[in-house]
Scaffold this active site. Structure first.
Site, PDB file in Angstrom:
ATOM      1  N   HIS A 157       9.494  29.746 -32.149  1.00  0.00           N
ATOM      2  CA  HIS A 157      10.411  30.877 -31.926  1.00  0.00           C
ATOM      3  C   HIS A 157      10.437  31.297 -30.457  1.00  0.00           C
ATOM      4  O   HIS A 157      10.676  32.468 -30.159  1.00  0.00           O
ATOM      5  CB  HIS A 157      10.028  32.093 -32.776  1.00  0.00           C
ATOM      6  CG  HIS A 157       9.734  31.755 -34.217  1.00  0.00           C
ATOM      7  ND1 HIS A 157      10.706  31.727 -35.188  1.00  0.00           N
ATOM      8  CD2 HIS A 157       8.575  31.388 -34.820  1.00  0.00           C
ATOM      9  CE1 HIS A 157      10.144  31.380 -36.347  1.00  0.00           C
ATOM     10  NE2 HIS A 157       8.857  31.158 -36.149  1.00  0.00           N
ATOM     11  N   SER A 278      23.813  27.585  -4.588  1.00  0.00           N
ATOM     12  CA  SER A 278      24.953  28.413  -4.969  1.00  0.00           C
ATOM     13  C   SER A 278      25.809  28.638  -3.729  1.00  0.00           C
ATOM     14  O   SER A 278      25.299  28.684  -2.610  1.00  0.00           O
ATOM     15  CB  SER A 278      24.439  29.748  -5.507  1.00  0.00           C
ATOM     16  OG  SER A 278      25.407  30.756  -5.320  1.00  0.00           O
ATOM     17  N   LYS A 284      19.398  30.608  -4.495  1.00  0.00           N
ATOM     18  CA  LYS A 284      19.496  29.842  -5.741  1.00  0.00           C
ATOM     19  C   LYS A 284      19.143  28.359  -5.606  1.00  0.00           C
ATOM     20  O   LYS A 284      19.459  27.716  -4.636  1.00  0.00           O
ATOM     21  CB  LYS A 284      20.922  29.933  -6.312  1.00  0.00           C
ATOM     22  CG  LYS A 284      21.300  31.294  -6.837  1.00  0.00           C
ATOM     23  CD  LYS A 284      20.435  31.786  -7.976  1.00  0.00           C
ATOM     24  CE  LYS A 284      20.773  31.143  -9.284  1.00  0.00           C
ATOM     25  NZ  LYS A 284      22.080  31.538  -9.790  1.00  0.00           N
ATOM     26  N   GLU A 291      21.927  21.096 -17.105  1.00  0.00           N
ATOM     27  CA  GLU A 291      22.989  21.880 -17.758  1.00  0.00           C
ATOM     28  C   GLU A 291      24.173  20.982 -18.114  1.00  0.00           C
ATOM     29  O   GLU A 291      24.784  21.118 -19.176  1.00  0.00           O
ATOM     30  CB  GLU A 291      23.445  23.028 -16.854  1.00  0.00           C
ATOM     31  CG  GLU A 291      22.382  24.102 -16.738  1.00  0.00           C
ATOM     32  CD  GLU A 291      22.669  25.107 -15.634  1.00  0.00           C
ATOM     33  OE1 GLU A 291      23.838  25.283 -15.265  1.00  0.00           O
ATOM     34  OE2 GLU A 291      21.706  25.705 -15.140  1.00  0.00           O
TER      35      GLU A 291
END
Ligand code: ARG
Length: 462
Positions: A157, A278, A284, A291
């Site tokens: 979980h 970024s 970043k 992804e």
């Protein structure tokens, strides 16, 4: 534009829009090698059986070889006006050989021809995908071998649950990927039956030798129902399904990498070459590759749905709907290859922050089960031990401390079974080392797991 092959039957040319709509050469040109190889085998058989003159068969074979080398050298480019790769090759052969070229299509239809080509194409592609998966498994095994002692939290979980090691964690993916290899192998084996000779749908009246073609092209056997031979695309669906499962595994692994390189986890850092920045936020460093793999998984599932839906309502035998199989299965094949090729170097260059993994494992009462097990070993029934430990955890949370720092006196308020050795029993290292059951995270068990998988890989690649 060249006259259509069926100009004899038709009184007017097709509308150019229909030609474009109908044509598949944009995407099936990539099967040129398989198409020519299949045609060489067919022409050889036609000559050997005397269906055409041996000398003509030899000219056709030479002509086809010439076309192949001219395509590969770039001398011959695909004609975008051709209906498909099969028509294109035959058209060039006829331009080059005249009437002899026109004999190639004797005792054959494009329906069995395409059924053959796509099987051969996918056979080659599955081999390449398998090689990439093997390389990925080896990359994972290298990481595992380096990190059998790197303790990290195991989760359920997404809550810290029990301690494992990085080796054990990544090896879980190696196991999944090994089953992906088996699935690909299995699907490729079931696909390896030779359909040529099925004709358009009802075989042929010529005395063909299908077994010869089968042997020349390395198939296990021939297909034994001509309707099935031209109508079946379940092999595309099976391979796409195996690729979808493989993508699902890559996607889960990607998701974990995304979490691990967040500031919240900081378990790993990707090499600069495998991350992106970024355009606005200077701080970043984004895990775009993972992804994209996660995103592209949806796209491959889409390919699988395309194939399943395309096939579900078409009557026997060939229907043009089936031309739609190619873009879907080609996309799945291209996508998975691209993903694995990028994933491997990303994985092998990532930096592991062992201390952060260990620190995370030291928090979150990851040793609570071991505390309960300690009491069980001292004679308490598990449920009682579980309850006492739960109360101790609640006490720790209230006091903002952890089980390893709680005074022995406090422990003994809940059970007189607790003694000085509780601290050793719930130390992080003990918690990992003691989980040495087969398949567990203890270094010795993981070592066995690694050796076992290496052995199975060797066996498969023999
Ligand atoms: N290009 C077609 C396909 O990919 C093969 C040709 C069969 N066409 C036909 N009209 N019988 O499925």
């Amino acid at each position: 534009m060249a006259k259509m092959m069926w100009a004899g039957r038709f009184s007017s040319e097709a509308d150019p829009k229909v030609n474009d709509f109908n044509s598949s050469i944009k995407f099936d040109a990539r099967m040129y090698k398989q198409d020519i190889t299949g045609s060489i085998a067919h022409a050889t058989m036609l000559g050997d059986t005397g269906i055409i003159e041996k000398s003509e068969s030899e000219k056709i074979v030479e002509g086809l070889k010439g076309i192949l080398s001219d395509i590969e050298s770039g001398e011959l480019t695909f004609d975008p006006n051709a209906e498909d790769i099969h028509m294109f090759v035959e058209q060039v052969l006829t331009e080059r050989l005249g009437d002899t070229g026109k004999r190639l299509h004797t005792a054959r239809s494009r329906n069995d021809q395409v059924a053959l080509d796509i099987r051969m194409y996918l056979r080659d592609e599955v081999k390449e995908i398998k090689e990439l998966v093997v390389e990925l498994i080896e990359t994972i095994i290298n990481i595992a071998e380096e990190h059998v002692y790197t303790v990290m939290p195991g989760y359920t979980h997404l809550q810290r649950a029990q301690p494992v090691t990085l080796a054990h964690h990544v090896m879980a993916y190696a196991q999944m990927l090994y089953r992906d290899l088996e699935r690909l192998d299995d699907a490729a084996e079931r696909m390896n039956y030779m359909p040529l000779g099925s004709g358009a749908l009802a075989s042929t009246t010529y005395p063909i030798d299908r077994k010869q073609v089968c042997g020349l092209l390395g198939f296990t056997d021939i297909t034994y129902n001509s309707l099935d031979g031209v109508s079946d695309r379940d092999f595309c669906i099976e391979i796409c399904s195996a690729i979808s499962i493989l993508m699902m595994h890559l996607s889960r692994f990607s998701e974990e990498i995304i979490q691990w390189c967040s500031w919240e986890f900081k378990f790993i850092e990707l090499d600069d070459a495998f991350a992106t920045g970024s355009s606005i936020m200077p701080q970043k460093k984004n895990p775009d590759i993972t992804e994209l793999i996660r995103g592209k998984t949806g796209r491959v599932y889409g390919d699988l749905m395309t194939l399943l839906t395309m096939m579900k309502g078409i009557p026997l035998a060939y229907n043009k709907d089936m031309q739609e199989d190619k873009e879907a299965i080609f996309d799945a094949v291209d996508t998975v290859k691209l993903c694995i090729t990028t994933f491997i170097p990303m994985l092998s260059t990532m930096r592991v922050y062992k201390d952060n993994m260990r620190a995370a494992a030291a928090k979150g009462f990851i040793n609570a089960t071991d505390c309960a097990d300690y009491l069980v070993k001292k004679g308490l029934p598990f449920r009682d031990a579980y309850k006492i430990t739960g109360t101790l955890v609640a006490l720790c949370i209230k006091k903002d401390t952890v089980l390893e720092k709680l005074e022995l006196a406090e422990y003994r308020k809940f059970s007189d079974k607790f003694e000085e050795d509780i601290y050793e029993a719930i130390s992080l290292d003990t918690c990992v080392m003691q989980r040495k059951a087969d398949g567990g995270p203890a270094p010795e068990a993981v070592q066995v797991q690694i050796e076992k998988l290496k052995g199975r890989l060797r066996e498969m690649l023999k």
